[in-house]
Design a protein around this motif. Structure first.
Motif, PDB file in Angstrom:
ATOM      1  N   SER A  78       5.557 -29.579  25.153  1.00 33.74           N
ATOM      2  CA  SER A  78       6.450 -28.490  24.756  1.00 33.74           C
ATOM      3  C   SER A  78       7.384 -28.911  23.627  1.00 33.74           C
ATOM      4  CB  SER A  78       7.279 -28.042  25.959  1.00 33.74           C
ATOM      5  OG  SER A  78       8.161 -29.082  26.362  1.00 33.74           O
ATOM      6  N   GLU A  79       8.039 -27.906  23.054  1.00 31.05           N
ATOM      7  CA  GLU A  79       9.043 -28.168  22.028  1.00 31.05           C
ATOM      8  C   GLU A  79      10.191 -29.005  22.600  1.00 31.05           C
ATOM      9  OE1 GLU A  79       8.880 -27.607  18.930  1.00 31.05           O
ATOM     10  OE2 GLU A  79       7.424 -25.989  18.614  1.00 31.05           O
ATOM     11  N   GLU A  80      10.520 -28.764  23.880  1.00 29.09           N
ATOM     12  CA  GLU A  80      11.595 -29.521  24.522  1.00 29.09           C
ATOM     13  C   GLU A  80      11.233 -30.999  24.621  1.00 29.09           C
ATOM     14  OE1 GLU A  80      10.333 -26.730  25.624  1.00 29.09           O
ATOM     15  OE2 GLU A  80      12.013 -25.330  25.385  1.00 29.09           O
ATOM     16  N   ASP A  81       9.965 -31.276  24.970  1.00 29.39           N
ATOM     17  CA  ASP A  81       9.538 -32.671  25.060  1.00 29.39           C
ATOM     18  C   ASP A  81       9.553 -33.335  23.680  1.00 29.39           C
ATOM     19  OD1 ASP A  81       9.150 -32.714  27.786  1.00 29.39           O
ATOM     20  OD2 ASP A  81       7.084 -32.031  27.672  1.00 29.39           O
ATOM     21  N   ARG A  82       9.147 -32.599  22.652  1.00 27.99           N
ATOM     22  CA  ARG A  82       9.193 -33.170  21.302  1.00 27.99           C
ATOM     23  C   ARG A  82      10.635 -33.431  20.876  1.00 27.99           C
ATOM     24  NH1 ARG A  82       7.456 -34.518  16.494  1.00 27.99           N
ATOM     25  NH2 ARG A  82       8.483 -33.667  14.635  1.00 27.99           N
ATOM     26  N   ALA A  83      11.544 -32.535  21.239  1.00 26.52           N
ATOM     27  CA  ALA A  83      12.957 -32.746  20.913  1.00 26.52           C
ATOM     28  C   ALA A  83      13.477 -34.005  21.601  1.00 26.52           C
ATOM     29  CB  ALA A  83      13.768 -31.527  21.328  1.00 26.52           C
ATOM     30  N   ARG A  84      13.053 -34.227  22.834  1.00 29.25           N
ATOM     31  CA  ARG A  84      13.454 -35.448  23.553  1.00 29.25           C
ATOM     32  C   ARG A  84      12.908 -36.691  22.852  1.00 29.25           C
ATOM     33  NH1 ARG A  84      11.242 -37.907  28.368  1.00 29.25           N
ATOM     34  NH2 ARG A  84       9.665 -36.260  28.443  1.00 29.25           N
ATOM     35  N   PHE A  85      11.684 -36.586  22.374  1.00 24.79           N
ATOM     36  CA  PHE A  85      11.051 -37.685  21.653  1.00 24.79           C
ATOM     37  C   PHE A  85      11.808 -37.983  20.348  1.00 24.79           C
ATOM     38  CE2 PHE A  85       7.922 -38.609  18.240  1.00 24.79           C
ATOM     39  CZ  PHE A  85       7.520 -39.871  18.640  1.00 24.79           C
ATOM     40  N   LEU A  86      12.137 -36.931  19.575  1.00 22.19           N
ATOM     41  CA  LEU A  86      12.843 -37.114  18.314  1.00 22.19           C
ATOM     42  C   LEU A  86      14.261 -37.649  18.536  1.00 22.19           C
ATOM     43  CD1 LEU A  86      11.775 -33.951  16.280  1.00 22.19           C
ATOM     44  CD2 LEU A  86      11.027 -36.318  15.957  1.00 22.19           C
ATOM     45  N   GLN A  87      14.913 -37.221  19.611  1.00 21.39           N
ATOM     46  CA  GLN A  87      16.244 -37.714  19.939  1.00 21.39           C
ATOM     47  C   GLN A  87      16.222 -39.222  20.158  1.00 21.39           C
ATOM     48  OE1 GLN A  87      19.147 -36.063  19.952  1.00 21.39           O
ATOM     49  NE2 GLN A  87      20.211 -37.980  20.446  1.00 21.39           N
ATOM     50  N   GLU A  88      15.166 -39.691  20.824  1.00 22.83           N
ATOM     51  CA  GLU A  88      15.020 -41.130  21.052  1.00 22.83           C
ATOM     52  C   GLU A  88      14.821 -41.861  19.726  1.00 22.83           C
ATOM     53  OE1 GLU A  88      14.818 -44.424  23.707  1.00 22.83           O
ATOM     54  OE2 GLU A  88      15.295 -42.322  24.086  1.00 22.83           O
ATOM     55  N   ILE A  89      14.028 -41.264  18.830  1.00 28.12           N
ATOM     56  CA  ILE A  89      13.796 -41.865  17.510  1.00 28.12           C
ATOM     57  C   ILE A  89      15.105 -41.958  16.730  1.00 28.12           C
ATOM     58  CG2 ILE A  89      12.798 -41.393  15.231  1.00 28.12           C
ATOM     59  CD1 ILE A  89      10.693 -42.541  16.879  1.00 28.12           C
ATOM     60  N   GLN A  90      15.863 -40.876  16.721  1.00 27.65           N
ATOM     61  CA  GLN A  90      17.103 -40.837  15.953  1.00 27.65           C
ATOM     62  C   GLN A  90      18.162 -41.769  16.521  1.00 27.65           C
ATOM     63  OE1 GLN A  90      17.998 -36.679  16.122  1.00 27.65           O
ATOM     64  NE2 GLN A  90      16.351 -36.100  14.715  1.00 27.65           N
ATOM     65  N   THR A  91      18.153 -41.929  17.849  1.00 29.60           N
ATOM     66  CA  THR A  91      19.162 -42.766  18.494  1.00 29.60           C
ATOM     67  C   THR A  91      18.852 -44.245  18.344  1.00 29.60           C
ATOM     68  OG1 THR A  91      19.611 -41.027  20.122  1.00 29.60           O
ATOM     69  CG2 THR A  91      20.344 -43.259  20.668  1.00 29.60           C
ATOM     70  N   SER A  92      17.597 -44.607  18.593  1.00 25.18           N
ATOM     71  CA  SER A  92      17.223 -46.023  18.641  1.00 25.18           C
ATOM     72  C   SER A  92      16.440 -46.502  17.428  1.00 25.18           C
ATOM     73  CB  SER A  92      16.405 -46.291  19.910  1.00 25.18           C
ATOM     74  OG  SER A  92      17.076 -45.836  21.065  1.00 25.18           O
ATOM     75  N   GLY A  93      15.948 -45.558  16.618  1.00 23.92           N
ATOM     76  CA  GLY A  93      15.131 -45.945  15.479  1.00 23.92           C
ATOM     77  C   GLY A  93      13.672 -46.116  15.818  1.00 23.92           C
ATOM     78  N   SER A  94      13.364 -46.133  17.096  1.00 24.62           N
ATOM     79  CA  SER A  94      11.980 -46.246  17.562  1.00 24.62           C
ATOM     80  C   SER A  94      11.918 -45.766  19.000  1.00 24.62           C
ATOM     81  CB  SER A  94      11.477 -47.697  17.474  1.00 24.62           C
ATOM     82  OG  SER A  94      12.213 -48.523  18.366  1.00 24.62           O
ATOM     83  N   VAL A  95      10.713 -45.605  19.505  1.00 25.80           N
ATOM     84  CA  VAL A  95      10.503 -45.223  20.902  1.00 25.80           C
ATOM     85  C   VAL A  95       9.755 -46.358  21.582  1.00 25.80           C
ATOM     86  CG1 VAL A  95       9.226 -43.677  22.439  1.00 25.80           C
ATOM     87  CG2 VAL A  95      10.552 -42.732  20.556  1.00 25.80           C
ATOM     88  N   GLN A  96      10.293 -46.825  22.695  1.00 28.69           N
ATOM     89  CA  GLN A  96       9.696 -47.949  23.404  1.00 28.69           C
ATOM     90  C   GLN A  96       9.467 -47.581  24.864  1.00 28.69           C
ATOM     91  OE1 GLN A  96       8.736 -50.806  21.907  1.00 28.69           O
ATOM     92  NE2 GLN A  96       9.506 -50.016  19.949  1.00 28.69           N
ATOM     93  N   GLY A  97       8.286 -47.042  25.154  1.00 34.54           N
ATOM     94  CA  GLY A  97       7.926 -46.757  26.543  1.00 34.54           C
ATOM     95  C   GLY A  97       8.512 -45.484  27.094  1.00 34.54           C
ATOM     96  N   LEU A  98       8.648 -44.464  26.254  1.00 32.86           N
ATOM     97  CA  LEU A  98       9.155 -43.174  26.726  1.00 32.86           C
ATOM     98  C   LEU A  98       8.074 -42.489  27.566  1.00 32.86           C
ATOM     99  CD1 LEU A  98      11.332 -40.904  26.615  1.00 32.86           C
ATOM    100  CD2 LEU A  98      10.112 -40.010  24.614  1.00 32.86           C
TER     101      LEU A  98
END
Length: 278
Positions: A78-98
């Protein structure tokens, strides 16, 4: 002459940089295609898929040409899940095991751990995302919890069976007292004997519950199946005066090692089904 040498050095350096870039992209392409994990390249802003490896297509059930240029929320989550994914990218610079649950082509839920980082390609910055499928791992982890729930249900069933059996013994005791004091010619004796037989049947059902509570440890004994069928059919016939039972038993059958309560329950189910069908 010095100026010409400088130009030649610039051209040579540029060619060397281009060769190094091609080699780097070639190595990346090789690892991308041969990776045992699902990998996709997406545009950062739109979430549009610009490339995906073979394992990604296998995991999602789509052909590569079906998913290119489509947005990930159009296909997987969903769009909500993608927003959660992008929030992690913006906060940490990468996603590690989301942890993410997404749908494959057949509508089945897949659980995956997502690892993502921005990389630079010719067309600009993109997100390189790896999906580690943990669906089976999660299923195996849930099995002990399911076993614990079943054990709890078995304990509850055992407790209920014991309490119910105590009630039945009270009914049995009162019926026995009435039969001991009543005249053999009394018209109610048949009903009292019927109650007694039903109590015995109910008691056997509680034994089945206790067998379930003990994890399926039932009482298996050599049994005359004809006699078991005659007794159960006669008992059922007394509860349904509107039907007539004709028993055609084959004589000379060998005894069978069975749990009598289970077989009786099977027979009663057959009798009830037949009566409903009639």
């Amino acid at each position: 002459e010095p100026a010409i040498q400088v130009v030649f050095r610039d051209i040579s350096a540029r060619k060397e940089a281009e060769r190094s870039l091609r080699e780097s992209e070639s190595r990346f392409r090789t690892l991308f295609d041969l990776s045992p994990q699902a990998i996709a390249l997406t545009e950062i802003a739109s979430g549009r898929i610009i490339d995906a490896n073979r394992r990604f297509c296998e995991l999602t059930g789509y052909e590569k040409q079906e998913i290119l240029q489509k947005r990930t929320p159009e296909l997987f989550y969903s769009e909500e899940d993608r927003a959660r994914f992008l929030q992690e990218i913006q906060t940490s610079g990468s996603v590690q095991g989301l942890e993410m649950v997404f749908q494959n082509r057949h509508g089945e839920s897949l659980q995956a751990l997502m690892f993502s980082k921005q990389i630079q390609l010719d067309q600009g910055p993109v997100l390189c995302t790896m999906f580690v499928d943990v669906t089976e791992k999660k299923r195996l982890e849930a099995q002990p919890r399911q076993a614990q729930r079943l054990e709890s249900i078995g304990t509850l069933a055992g407790g209920i069976a014991h309490d119910f059996n105590n009630l039945l013994m009270g009914v049995q005791g009162r019926v026995s007292l009435m039969l001991a004091e009543i005249s053999p010619e009394d018209s109610h004796i048949e009903h009292l004997e019927g109650i007694q037989e039903h109590v015995q049947s109910a008691s056997k059902l509680t034994q089945q519950l206790l067998g379930f509570a003990r994890g399926g440890k039932y009482e298996v004994k050599p049994t005359d199946m004809n006699e078991l069928a005659r007794r159960s059919a006669g008992m059922f016939g007394r509860t349904r005066k509107d039907i007539r039972i004709r028993l055609a038993a084959q004589e000379g059958l060998w005894t069978a090692e069975v749990d009598r309560r289970q077989i009786e329950q099977v027979l009663f189910n057959l009798y009830v089904n037949a009566a409903h069908a009639m």
